[in-house]
Design an enzyme around this catalytic site. Structure first.
Site, PDB file in Angstrom:
ATOM      1  N   THR A   1       0.823  -1.208   0.000  1.00  0.00           N
ATOM      2  CA  THR A   1       0.000   0.000   0.000  1.00  0.00           C
ATOM      3  C   THR A   1       0.855   1.254   0.000  1.00  0.00           C
ATOM      4  O   THR A   1       0.611   2.187  -0.774  1.00  0.00           O
ATOM      5  CB  THR A   1      -0.933   0.005   1.228  1.00  0.00           C
ATOM      6  OG1 THR A   1      -1.870  -1.067   1.104  1.00  0.00           O
ATOM      7  CG2 THR A   1      -1.689   1.321   1.330  1.00  0.00           C
ATOM      8  N   CYS A   2       1.883   1.296   0.842  1.00  0.00           N
ATOM      9  CA  CYS A   2       2.685   2.509   1.001  1.00  0.00           C
ATOM     10  C   CYS A   2       3.241   3.002  -0.328  1.00  0.00           C
ATOM     11  O   CYS A   2       3.082   4.161  -0.689  1.00  0.00           O
ATOM     12  CB  CYS A   2       3.821   2.254   1.981  1.00  0.00           C
ATOM     13  SG  CYS A   2       4.957   3.650   2.129  1.00  0.00           S
TER      14      CYS A   2
ATOM     15  N   LYS B   1       2.344  11.681  -1.470  1.00  0.00           N
ATOM     16  CA  LYS B   1       3.336  12.741  -1.313  1.00  0.00           C
ATOM     17  C   LYS B   1       3.762  13.318  -2.661  1.00  0.00           C
ATOM     18  O   LYS B   1       4.115  14.496  -2.764  1.00  0.00           O
ATOM     19  CB  LYS B   1       4.554  12.226  -0.548  1.00  0.00           C
ATOM     20  CG  LYS B   1       4.352  12.222   0.964  1.00  0.00           C
ATOM     21  CD  LYS B   1       3.098  11.480   1.345  1.00  0.00           C
ATOM     22  CE  LYS B   1       2.771  11.433   2.788  1.00  0.00           C
ATOM     23  NZ  LYS B   1       1.536  10.661   3.056  1.00  0.00           N
TER      24      LYS B   1
ATOM     25  N   GLY C   1      -9.343  12.422   8.958  1.00  0.00           N
ATOM     26  CA  GLY C   1      -8.079  11.913   9.466  1.00  0.00           C
ATOM     27  C   GLY C   1      -6.937  12.255   8.535  1.00  0.00           C
ATOM     28  O   GLY C   1      -7.064  13.116   7.655  1.00  0.00           O
TER      29      GLY C   1
ATOM     30  N   ILE D   1     -12.433   6.770   6.173  1.00  0.00           N
ATOM     31  CA  ILE D   1     -12.810   6.648   7.587  1.00  0.00           C
ATOM     32  C   ILE D   1     -12.070   5.520   8.292  1.00  0.00           C
ATOM     33  O   ILE D   1     -12.581   4.941   9.241  1.00  0.00           O
ATOM     34  CB  ILE D   1     -14.323   6.447   7.731  1.00  0.00           C
ATOM     35  CG1 ILE D   1     -14.745   5.199   6.964  1.00  0.00           C
ATOM     36  CG2 ILE D   1     -15.086   7.650   7.250  1.00  0.00           C
ATOM     37  CD1 ILE D   1     -16.038   4.644   7.472  1.00  0.00           C
TER      38      ILE D   1
ATOM     39  N   ASP E   1       0.138  -3.193  10.057  1.00  0.00           N
ATOM     40  CA  ASP E   1      -1.288  -2.881  10.208  1.00  0.00           C
ATOM     41  C   ASP E   1      -2.112  -4.072  10.661  1.00  0.00           C
ATOM     42  O   ASP E   1      -3.132  -3.913  11.333  1.00  0.00           O
ATOM     43  CB  ASP E   1      -1.858  -2.373   8.876  1.00  0.00           C
ATOM     44  CG  ASP E   1      -1.337  -0.997   8.491  1.00  0.00           C
ATOM     45  OD1 ASP E   1      -0.468  -0.469   9.214  1.00  0.00           O
ATOM     46  OD2 ASP E   1      -1.783  -0.462   7.466  1.00  0.00           O
TER      47      ASP E   1
ATOM     48  N   HIS F   1      21.926  29.622  11.169  1.00  0.00           N
ATOM     49  CA  HIS F   1      20.983  30.675  10.777  1.00  0.00           C
ATOM     50  C   HIS F   1      21.182  30.986   9.290  1.00  0.00           C
ATOM     51  O   HIS F   1      22.313  31.054   8.813  1.00  0.00           O
ATOM     52  CB  HIS F   1      21.251  31.934  11.602  1.00  0.00           C
ATOM     53  CG  HIS F   1      20.448  33.130  11.159  1.00  0.00           C
ATOM     54  ND1 HIS F   1      19.118  33.276  11.457  1.00  0.00           N
ATOM     55  CD2 HIS F   1      20.805  34.221  10.421  1.00  0.00           C
ATOM     56  CE1 HIS F   1      18.685  34.411  10.935  1.00  0.00           C
ATOM     57  NE2 HIS F   1      19.686  35.001  10.304  1.00  0.00           N
TER      58      HIS F   1
END
Length: 464
Positions: free
Chosen positions: A40-41, A50, A177, A264, A305, A437
């Protein structure tokens, strides 16, 4: 019958990384995956999402580039080209993983794996046997019993990310979510009218409350309609699309849109995983494991999962590696109780450890500090929206117990904090290092100094 030391079922991050580690440790290993390597990822989750979000960010930046003195003329997008690049990125990474598996001597078997007794695994029609079996079969989108959920045009993230591209001009998202808000950000950036319907009282309810509140305000500014404490009653066909009916704080409401995206939650992929008569202990549809990730069936292990907990790729990977190390009599180096949570919205969100509210509920005495990133030079340069860095410290030892960040590059910065908490570092330890910085990480120094009211780039409190 082929024999192995280990058979891994599931080729996502939890599975393929475990298979490679097992081979590195000298185990004869097979990986059984019925679909694409990466799970799935890589194919319909983290990575493609992404890619889309990066595209949306560039598109948004181009639209406001005139503020930087840049002019591009009329801008447009090609939804098919956007999804084609997404597919190319996934294919590139998938090819890389396949090459790693081959180079490490892992035999990949493209078939559905079904678990029997005594180390037997049926890979399609082929019978395999191993001393140990590791299940990393992941999860799939949940589909609640809402009337109309099977209508054409109602989709899950699987269809959005692997199906034919649709250039939505309006979209209703059921669920606020992580998946819901990330995809809301993508489509809204392309000019789509997005409506979110969330059952709980706030967006991303598992994260810090202030993060949820800020995200809701940013979404409102971007034209996304957010309806929390709202329950969907049904979806029906309308004249111009799909009508989603819901109850919001006692009032009946409805919204019509070109499509409906259901986000969901996800449920473990255990259906049909075991042969008849083989039944491991389960809890709410997920496999129960011990502290070594072994199920109630001796020699059968499970990670990711399918065993519950936070459903994240890096958690599955860490568990898979730990399980294999322990199979070989080694110790896991990773603290599996510390799982960073990341949200790739704009600005990004990342959290680790406990919040101040959780500390209060658990009776832990803490100190807290926050730095608002609107005073950070790099954030001003890159025109970031409202964001902050805040942390929770033990009141006595000043060890870091948790941090919540909503700012640019938060998902990169969070790794530093995972190591900080894992190694028990204190505020004083963290102030020893000089931060360059201008950078986003300067905000960390400001937040640490704010514990004692000594932040430099914060207006002092008025004296009474």
């Amino acid at each position: 019958m082929k024999n192995y030391d280990l058979i891994v079922v599931g080729g996502g991050p939890g599975g393929y990384e475990a298979a490679i580690r097992a081979s590195q440790l000298g185990m004869k290993t097979a990986l059984v995956e019925q679909n694409k390597i990466g799970g799935t990822c890589l194919n319909r989750g983290c990575v493609p999402t992404k890619v889309l979000l990066h595209t949306a960010e560039v598109y948004h930046e181009a639209h406001t580039a005139n503020e930087l003195g840049l002019n591009f003329g009329e801008l447009s997008y090609d939804i098919n080209a956007i999804h084609a690049r997404k597919a190319d990125v996934c294919a590139t990474l998938r090819t890389g993983v396949e090459g790693l598996l081959k180079a490490n001597g892992v035999e990949v078997i493209n078939a559905r794996g079904v678990i029997g007794e005594n180390g037997i695994v049926m890979a399609g029609e082929e019978e395999l046997k191993a001393d140990k079996v590791l299940l990393a079969v992941g999860s799939k989108p949940a589909r609640p019993p809402i009337p109309g959920l099977t209508l054409p045009g109602v989709v899950t993230s699987d269809e959005i990310l692997e199906g034919e591209p649709i250039d939505y001009k309006s979209l209703t998202i059921i669920g606020g979510g992580v998946i819901g808000v990330e995809l809301a950000g993508f489509y809204a950036a392309l000019g789509c009218k997005v409506t979110i319907v969330e059952a709980l009282e706030r967006l991303v309810p598992t994260l810090d409350r202030e993060i949820s509140q800020n995200l809701a305000m940013i979404f409102k500014k971007r034209g996304i309609e957010v309806n929390c404490s709202s329950m969907v009653s049904e979806i029906v066909e309308g004249e111009n699309g799909l009508i989603t009916k819901f109850t919001a704080k006692g009032a009946e409401k409805q919204v019509e849109s070109q499509g409906v995206l259901v986000c969901i939650g996800r449920r473990a992929c255990t259906e049909g995983l075991f042969m008849e008569g083989v039944q491991p202990e389960m809890n709410r549809g997920m496999l129960v494991v011990n502290d070594k990730f072994e199920t109630s069936i001796p020699g059968v292990y499970a990670v990711g999962d399918v065993i519950g907990g936070i459903q994240l790729a890096h958690k599955a990977s860490a568990e898979g590696l730990a399980a294999v190390e322990m199979m070989c009599g080694n110790e896991s180096h990773t603290d599996l109780s510390l799982v960073p949570s990341c949200l790739y919205t704009s600005p990004e969100v990342a959290c680790i450890g406990i919040t101040a509210d959780q500390a209060k509920a658990e009776g832990i005495a803490v100190k807290t500090a926050k730095y608002v990133m609107s005073g950070n030079g790099k954030s001003i340069i890159t025109r970031e929206e409202r964001g902050f860095i805040k942390a929770v410290f033990d009141a006595e030892t000043e060890k870091v117990l948790g941090i919540q960040m909503m700012c640019a590059r938060a998902t990169d910065l969070i790794s530093e904090w995972t190591n900080i908490i894992a190694n028990g570092l204190t505020k004083s330890d963290l102030l020893k290092g000089m931060r360059p910085h201008p950078t986003y990480c300067e905000g960390i120094t400001e937040m640490l100094e704010a514990v004692d009211g000594k932040a430099i780039h914060v207006m002092p409190a008025r004296k009474r």
